[in-house]
Design a protein around this motif. Structure first.
Motif, PDB file in Angstrom:
ATOM      1  N   GLY A  77      -2.670 -13.115  62.037  1.00  0.00           N
ATOM      2  CA  GLY A  77      -3.769 -14.062  61.873  1.00  0.00           C
ATOM      3  C   GLY A  77      -3.623 -15.221  62.839  1.00  0.00           C
ATOM      4  N   GLU A  78      -4.673 -16.002  62.976  1.00  0.00           N
ATOM      5  CA  GLU A  78      -4.637 -17.115  63.925  1.00  0.00           C
ATOM      6  C   GLU A  78      -3.577 -18.149  63.570  1.00  0.00           C
ATOM      7  OE1 GLU A  78      -8.156 -20.063  62.622  1.00  0.00           O
ATOM      8  OE2 GLU A  78      -8.794 -18.128  63.408  1.00  0.00           O
ATOM      9  N   ASP A  79      -3.164 -18.197  62.299  1.00  0.00           N
ATOM     10  CA  ASP A  79      -2.111 -19.127  61.886  1.00  0.00           C
ATOM     11  C   ASP A  79      -0.716 -18.519  62.005  1.00  0.00           C
ATOM     12  OD1 ASP A  79      -2.211 -17.280  59.841  1.00  0.00           O
ATOM     13  OD2 ASP A  79      -2.296 -18.764  58.234  1.00  0.00           O
ATOM     14  N   GLY A  80      -0.628 -17.287  62.562  1.00  0.00           N
ATOM     15  CA  GLY A  80       0.656 -16.617  62.727  1.00  0.00           C
ATOM     16  C   GLY A  80       1.053 -15.744  61.550  1.00  0.00           C
ATOM     17  N   SER A  81       0.210 -15.657  60.517  1.00  0.00           N
ATOM     18  CA  SER A  81       0.530 -14.813  59.371  1.00  0.00           C
ATOM     19  C   SER A  81       0.557 -13.347  59.793  1.00  0.00           C
ATOM     20  CB  SER A  81      -0.476 -15.032  58.241  1.00  0.00           C
ATOM     21  OG  SER A  81      -1.790 -14.814  58.697  1.00  0.00           O
ATOM     22  N   VAL A  82       1.558 -12.622  59.289  1.00  0.00           N
ATOM     23  CA  VAL A  82       1.790 -11.228  59.675  1.00  0.00           C
ATOM     24  C   VAL A  82       1.601 -10.339  58.458  1.00  0.00           C
ATOM     25  CG1 VAL A  82       3.528  -9.583  60.487  1.00  0.00           C
ATOM     26  CG2 VAL A  82       3.463 -11.900  61.432  1.00  0.00           C
ATOM     27  N   GLY A  83       0.908  -9.219  58.644  1.00  0.00           N
ATOM     28  CA  GLY A  83       0.790  -8.178  57.630  1.00  0.00           C
ATOM     29  C   GLY A  83       0.918  -6.835  58.319  1.00  0.00           C
ATOM     30  N   LEU A  84       1.877  -6.025  57.892  1.00  0.00           N
ATOM     31  CA  LEU A  84       2.137  -4.738  58.541  1.00  0.00           C
ATOM     32  C   LEU A  84       2.201  -3.618  57.531  1.00  0.00           C
ATOM     33  CD1 LEU A  84       5.151  -5.585  60.874  1.00  0.00           C
ATOM     34  CD2 LEU A  84       2.774  -5.348  61.527  1.00  0.00           C
ATOM     35  N   THR A  85       1.846  -2.428  57.994  1.00  0.00           N
ATOM     36  CA  THR A  85       2.055  -1.204  57.237  1.00  0.00           C
ATOM     37  C   THR A  85       2.799  -0.236  58.145  1.00  0.00           C
ATOM     38  OG1 THR A  85       0.002  -1.493  56.029  1.00  0.00           O
ATOM     39  CG2 THR A  85       0.926   0.723  56.070  1.00  0.00           C
ATOM     40  N   VAL A  86       3.843   0.361  57.620  1.00  0.00           N
ATOM     41  CA  VAL A  86       4.597   1.363  58.377  1.00  0.00           C
ATOM     42  C   VAL A  86       4.599   2.641  57.568  1.00  0.00           C
ATOM     43  CG1 VAL A  86       6.857   2.021  59.296  1.00  0.00           C
ATOM     44  CG2 VAL A  86       6.085  -0.335  59.468  1.00  0.00           C
ATOM     45  N   ARG A  87       4.380   3.746  58.255  1.00  0.00           N
ATOM     46  CA  ARG A  87       4.408   5.053  57.607  1.00  0.00           C
ATOM     47  C   ARG A  87       5.323   5.964  58.405  1.00  0.00           C
ATOM     48  NH1 ARG A  87       0.250   2.900  55.664  1.00  0.00           N
ATOM     49  NH2 ARG A  87      -1.399   3.557  54.327  1.00  0.00           N
ATOM     50  N   ARG A  88       6.104   6.731  57.665  1.00  0.00           N
ATOM     51  CA  ARG A  88       6.960   7.736  58.283  1.00  0.00           C
ATOM     52  C   ARG A  88       7.046   8.890  57.305  1.00  0.00           C
ATOM     53  NH1 ARG A  88      13.100   7.082  60.507  1.00  0.00           N
ATOM     54  NH2 ARG A  88      13.239   9.152  61.390  1.00  0.00           N
TER      55      ARG A  88
END
Length: 131
Positions: A77-88
């Protein structure tokens, strides 16, 4: 152990991507290659794992194809907030946190297998080209 490696690779995963703000010019300020260190605080994952991620215009992906078949999707996000999804394979995980100009930190979890914290350092403002 394979499950530990898979879970650790998944650790930089998931989550709250839909709750992040839309990508703006500020989010583009995080472009580049980031080295992310995952530290397990509980569960079956390796104690430490390092992953290289690429950020381009607020979108996050693996910086190389040599991550054992894992896929990473996420946004900043513009404020540096991170959201990730990883799949394996059949497993998935989630990560959230915040980036600043050249570093960041947050937490991660892989279902009930393991959880921990992550730290990131920007290594380059150039974006890796793995496809």
């Amino acid at each position: 152990m394979l499950i530990k490696s898979a879970a650790a690779a998944l650790a930089l995963t998931a989550g709250l991507v839909s709750s992040l703000p839309a990508v703006s010019s500020e989010a583009r300020g995080y472009n580049g290659t980031w080295t992310v260190q995952l530290v397990t605080e509980s569960g079956l994952c390796d104690s430490r794992t390092t992953v290289s991620l690429s950020v381009r215009d607020g979108n996050i992906r693996l910086a190389s194809l040599d991550e054992g078949g894992a896929t990473v999707t996420g946004r900043i996000g513009e404020d540096g907030s991170v959201g990730l999804t990883v799949r394996r394979g059949g497993a998935s995980g989630a990560a959230s946190g915040r980036l600043q100009a050249s570093s960041g930190a947050g937490t991660w979890t892989v279902s009930s297998l393991c959880s921990g914290r992550w730290t990131a350092q920007r290594r380059s403002t150039r974006v890796a080209q793995a496809d």
